[in-house]
Design an enzyme around this catalytic site. Structure first.
Site, mmCIF file in Angstrom:
data_model
loop_
_atom_site.group_PDB
_atom_site.id
_atom_site.type_symbol
_atom_site.label_atom_id
_atom_site.label_comp_id
_atom_site.label_asym_id
_atom_site.label_seq_id
_atom_site.Cartn_x
_atom_site.Cartn_y
_atom_site.Cartn_z
ATOM 1 N N ARG A 112 0.762 -1.324 0.186
ATOM 2 C CA ARG A 112 0.073 -0.050 0.098
ATOM 3 C C ARG A 112 0.961 1.191 0.026
ATOM 4 N NH1 ARG A 112 -4.916 1.940 -1.222
ATOM 5 N NH2 ARG A 112 -5.033 4.028 -0.304
ATOM 6 N N CYS A 136 -3.074 -4.363 2.334
ATOM 7 C CA CYS A 136 -3.925 -4.995 3.302
ATOM 8 C C CYS A 136 -5.353 -4.666 2.598
ATOM 9 C CB CYS A 136 -4.060 -4.829 4.672
ATOM 10 S SG CYS A 136 -2.687 -5.478 5.514
ATOM 11 N N ARG A 141 -9.435 2.771 0.883
ATOM 12 C CA ARG A 141 -8.646 3.683 1.372
ATOM 13 C C ARG A 141 -8.284 4.610 0.260
ATOM 14 N NH1 ARG A 141 -4.020 0.229 4.661
ATOM 15 N NH2 ARG A 141 -4.455 -1.319 2.810
ATOM 16 N N LEU A 350 -12.417 4.711 11.030
ATOM 17 C CA LEU A 350 -11.459 5.038 9.808
ATOM 18 C C LEU A 350 -11.578 3.927 8.706
ATOM 19 C CD1 LEU A 350 -8.340 6.093 12.103
ATOM 20 C CD2 LEU A 350 -10.110 7.473 11.098
#
EC number: 2.5.1.7
Length: 507
Positions: A112, A136, A141, A350
């Site tokens: 990432r 992950c 995101r 989040l």
């Protein structure tokens, strides 16, 4: 070439046909003793990326021996960096001339953090093509915040299904005010690395405040950058013409690893001392451990935990940006609440898919129900051993903790996720008295063990990886594609394909 990044490549648990690597843990034994925390994964990756901004040799120490670092090094070698390991955790970084700068697609799609290469690259090159990152599978995101920040500094970006095509509007990035709508750690890091070589002053409002941001700011300032306010929500950067070597820099300790061992000791009713970590970085975490019944004492660079014979009462935790409770330890505390007395609540604010671990913990006897972004946990007297799958880095670590506290034997599959972020996990746990070992050549496939939840997780990850099968190129020409917009592949013009020779391979 003396680069030997394979020296820090760990033994990873993975499945190849009918050969599988697993962690096997016999639970029920309290952890006792001392453990030293390794260098921080979340600090090492941006510091490595930032070294792209310096053309002179430098040295990094306390570099963690983890798979994410290995993948980042592979990416950066393809971008002209030369790596020589002095020892396992110390690396010398130099440069070599490159005709074509191409990141290996296998390395880029595995990590990432490859997105944080974008800031230092656009600061130095007029055009960059970067694959969408992997990592992950814990939910969406979005990289919109990265894109808007770089756009404010003078970078035009087109997002294709598989990559970002970035072009500078001017010969040099231009300082500006960046207002993040929400806090973003990697977005703040990208903005910082791009802005240090920009013309003029850049102000980052609503900046992430994590200790890893401070570490990156300290490293860049050692190279000659002018950054003020790292660790606050307003960072000011005065651009400079170039950065110079700082000689040597030591990566900060991993506060998330420290939290992991503290949870493991708490769950096993153990007593440990975690060395080499600043307790000020874990205030919210230590507060919750005390509520869970742990006795905590701290020195300037160590934390002592003594759980005693009885677990404490329930917890009510909501994840928040630093200095709030870290999302990276949410899965660990979810495991902990499974054995506490009473009803606990864990709210994740989040990432929407941080609860993939729930199905695995239920296999071990946990009593967990989910509603929206909140887990309701009813404590049980004892977890029991089972066969479980690590669906991401932190859930894997949480399953290790649960297994150490469980009655009987637990086998954890897909341990490559765990090895992405923990150095010498087995050795450190064994030193604390854990009964854990790596089993190789087990003739069991993950399909035989997994339920539909795990199949969905792995298939989702496969789709993410398949979508990232494009290499990264930096070309010498300047091409403006206009302001950031998402476009279908078919809308890229033939002229743009010609100006970026690699693009036609992905059309």
């Amino acid at each position: 070439m003396l680069s030997k990044y394979e020296l820090i490549k760990p033994d990873i648990g993975s499945s190849h046909g009918n050969i599988t690597k697993v962690y096997e843990i016999v639970g029920g034994k309290p952890l006792r003793g001392q453990v030293k925390v390794s260098g921080s994964k979340n600090a090492a990756l941006p510091v490595l990326a930032a070294s792209l901004l310096c053309k002179e040799p430098l040295q990094l120490t306390n570099l963690p021996k983890i798979l994410d670092v290995t993948n980042m090094i592979q990416c950066m070698e393809a971008l002209g960096k030369r790596f020589e390991f002095i020892n396992t955790n110390t690396i010398k970084i130099g440069n070599r001339e490159m005709d074509t700068l191409t990141i290996p697609k296998e390395a880029a799609r595995q990590i990432r953090a490859s997105i944080i290469l974008l800031g230092p690259l656009v600061a130095q090159y007029p055009k960059v093509i970067l694959p969408l990152p992997g990592g992950c599978s814990i939910g969406k995101r979005p990289i919109d915040l990265h894109i808007s920040a770089l756009n404010a500094l003078g970078v035009d970006i087109v997002e294709l299904p598989d990559c970002l095509v970035c072009s500078r509007r001017y010969a040099r990035l231009q300082g500006n005010t960046i207002n993040f709508s929400i806090k973003t750690v990697t977005g703040t890091e990208n903005a910082m690395m791009a802005a240090v070589l920009a013309e003029g002053t850049t102000i980052i409002n609503n900046a992430a405040m994590e200790p890893e941001i401070v570490d990156l700011a300290n490293f860049l300032n050692r190279l000659g950058a002018k950054i003020n306010g790292g660790g606050s929500d307003r960072i000011t950067i005065s651009g400079v013409d170039k950065l110079n070597s700082c000689g040597s820099y030591s990566i900060m300790a991993d506060r998330i690893e420290a939290g992991t061992y503290l949870v493991a000791a708490a769950m096993t009713r153990g007593s440990i001392s975690v060395k080499g970590v600043n307790p000020d970085y874990l205030v919210a975490v230590l507060s919750e451990l005390k509520c869970a019944g742990a006795k905590i004492t701290c020195d300037s660079d160590s934390i002592q935990l003594d759980m005693g014979e009885e677990y404490g009462e329930s917890l009510n935790i909501t994840t928040k940006p630093y200095p709030g409770f870290p999302t990276d330890l949410q899965s660990l505390f979810l495991s902990l609440t499974c054995v506490l007395r009473g009803n606990s609540y864990l709210c994740e604010t989040l990432f929407e898919d941080r609860f993939q671990i729930v199905q695995e913990l239920k296999k071990m006897g946990a009593n967990i129900s989910l509603k929206d972004n909140t887990a309701h946990i009813k404590g049980v007297s004892r977890l029991r051993g089972s066969q479980v799958n690590a669906t991401d880095l932190r859930s894997g670590a949480a399953l290790v903790c649960a297994s150490l506290a469980a009655e009987g034997i637990t086998q954890i599959f897909a341990i490559e996720h765990i090895e992405r972020g923990y150095e010498d996990l087995i050795l450190k746990l064994k030193a604390l008295g854990a009964n854990i070992k790596l089993i190789e050549n087990t003739h069991v496939t993950s399909t035989e063990l997994s339920d539909s939840h795990f199949k969905e997780a792995t298939s989702s990850e496969t789709r993410i990886q398949r979508a990232s099968l494009i290499e990264t190129i930096v070309t010498p020409s300047i091409t403006t594609f206009g302001q950031f917009k998402r476009v279908p592949t078919g809308e890229v013009t033939e002229l743009e394909k010609q100006q970026t020779p690699y693009l036609h391979h992905i059309m």
